[in-house]
Motif scaffolding. Sequence first.
Motif, short mmCIF file in Angstrom:
data_model
loop_
_atom_site.label_atom_id
_atom_site.label_comp_id
_atom_site.label_asym_id
_atom_site.label_seq_id
_atom_site.Cartn_x
_atom_site.Cartn_y
_atom_site.Cartn_z
N LEU A 56 34.81 10.72 -12.04
CA LEU A 56 35.41 11.03 -11.02
C LEU A 56 35.35 12.57 -10.32
O LEU A 56 36.15 12.76 -9.42
CB LEU A 56 36.95 10.34 -10.74
N GLY A 57 34.97 13.17 -11.42
CA GLY A 57 35.07 14.83 -11.11
C GLY A 57 36.10 15.73 -11.53
O GLY A 57 36.20 16.59 -11.20
N PHE A 58 36.91 15.04 -12.33
CA PHE A 58 38.05 15.69 -13.06
C PHE A 58 37.53 16.85 -14.18
O PHE A 58 36.68 16.28 -14.73
CB PHE A 58 39.29 14.86 -13.47
N HIS A 59 38.29 17.98 -14.45
CA HIS A 59 37.98 18.60 -15.48
C HIS A 59 38.89 19.21 -16.10
O HIS A 59 40.17 19.20 -15.71
CB HIS A 59 36.86 19.74 -14.95
N GLN A 60 38.97 19.31 -17.49
CA GLN A 60 40.32 19.59 -18.36
C GLN A 60 40.51 21.21 -17.97
O GLN A 60 39.60 21.94 -17.84
CB GLN A 60 40.00 19.58 -19.87
N VAL A 61 42.11 21.33 -17.66
CA VAL A 61 42.28 22.46 -17.29
C VAL A 61 43.59 22.95 -18.32
O VAL A 61 44.02 24.26 -18.25
CB VAL A 61 43.07 22.69 -15.94
N GLY A 62 43.98 22.13 -19.11
CA GLY A 62 45.06 22.40 -20.27
C GLY A 62 45.10 21.13 -21.15
O GLY A 62 44.57 20.13 -21.15
N LYS A 63 46.18 21.53 -21.97
CA LYS A 63 46.43 20.30 -23.04
C LYS A 63 47.92 20.57 -23.34
O LYS A 63 48.44 21.65 -23.56
CB LYS A 63 45.54 20.72 -24.18
N MET A 107 41.80 4.76 -8.05
CA MET A 107 41.73 6.38 -7.99
C MET A 107 40.79 6.78 -6.75
O MET A 107 41.16 7.50 -6.19
CB MET A 107 40.93 6.74 -9.30
N ASP A 108 39.67 6.02 -6.24
CA ASP A 108 39.07 6.40 -5.19
C ASP A 108 40.03 6.22 -3.79
O ASP A 108 39.81 6.95 -2.95
CB ASP A 108 37.84 5.29 -4.95
N ALA A 109 40.80 5.15 -3.77
CA ALA A 109 41.76 5.08 -2.65
C ALA A 109 42.62 6.23 -2.61
O ALA A 109 43.06 6.78 -1.39
CB ALA A 109 42.57 3.99 -2.80
N VAL A 110 43.11 6.82 -3.81
CA VAL A 110 44.12 7.87 -3.76
C VAL A 110 43.18 9.18 -3.10
O VAL A 110 43.74 9.91 -2.40
CB VAL A 110 44.57 8.22 -5.24
N LEU A 111 41.95 9.29 -3.75
CA LEU A 111 41.25 10.55 -3.33
C LEU A 111 40.76 10.28 -1.93
O LEU A 111 40.94 11.44 -1.35
CB LEU A 111 40.00 10.59 -4.21
N ARG A 112 40.55 9.16 -1.46
CA ARG A 112 40.45 9.38 0.10
C ARG A 112 41.57 9.63 0.89
O ARG A 112 41.20 10.24 2.00
CB ARG A 112 39.81 7.78 0.54
N LYS A 113 42.60 9.14 0.65
CA LYS A 113 43.96 9.31 1.37
C LYS A 113 43.97 11.15 1.42
O LYS A 113 44.40 11.81 2.27
CB LYS A 113 45.23 8.96 0.70
N LEU A 114 43.87 11.61 -0.08
CA LEU A 114 44.26 13.16 -0.15
C LEU A 114 43.23 13.98 0.63
O LEU A 114 43.48 14.75 1.41
CB LEU A 114 44.12 13.35 -1.49
N HIS A 115 41.83 13.23 0.57
CA HIS A 115 40.88 13.78 1.53
C HIS A 115 41.28 13.81 3.05
O HIS A 115 41.39 14.95 3.71
CB HIS A 115 39.69 13.52 1.49
N ALA A 116 41.76 12.75 3.43
CA ALA A 116 42.13 12.50 4.90
C ALA A 116 43.27 13.45 5.20
O ALA A 116 43.42 14.06 6.25
CB ALA A 116 42.55 11.20 5.12
N ASP A 117 44.30 13.62 4.10
CA ASP A 117 45.36 14.58 4.25
C ASP A 117 45.20 16.06 4.02
O ASP A 117 45.97 16.84 4.18
CB ASP A 117 46.40 14.28 3.25
N ARG A 118 43.78 16.21 3.80
CA ARG A 118 43.42 17.70 3.73
C ARG A 118 44.02 18.38 2.33
O ARG A 118 44.34 19.53 2.43
CB ARG A 118 43.41 18.63 4.72
#
Length: 161
Positions: free
Chosen positions: A131-138, A98-109
């Motif tokens: 990892l900082g996610f919060h629930q926004v729906g169900k 998941m951290d690898a995905v987050l790093r890529k997304l940060h780099a891609d802005r």
Amino acid sequence: MRIPFLSRDYALEPLEPGHAEMLALLHREDFVRPWSAEEFASLLADEFVFGFAAREVGYPHHNIVGFVLARQAAGEAEILTVAVARSHRREGLGWRLMDAVLRKLHADRAEALFLEVDETNLPAVGLYRRLGFHQVGKRPNYYSSGSHGRTNALVMRRDLR
């Protein structure tokens, strides 16, 4: 990038269409309706889909023990699926993938990352919250589970800016 864990050493690498068979085998371990190799190959051929595989260093290239697959478009992204082999759990691989995905997304802005998770999968829910996610729906009765019948999906979001 190499990642040391306990007594094992892992390498992360970008997913490629040639990984489809291995991903399907690993996906079969945990999902009531696992995705086929053809489905993985189709997703990996999509220009908006990316992901990372984890493999144990010193083992053949085909020995993928975990992976994450995501899709990114218009400044937002979603996790499509994550899987870690049962024999390699509790070693931090889910977090590293998941951290690898987050790093890529940060780099891609990118602005936000979404995912859906079975509310009964407490280890995954805990990981995503750390990892900082919060629930926004169900989504009621979204997943079919052999032991729990039908279960709800939590829709979670992490803001990236």
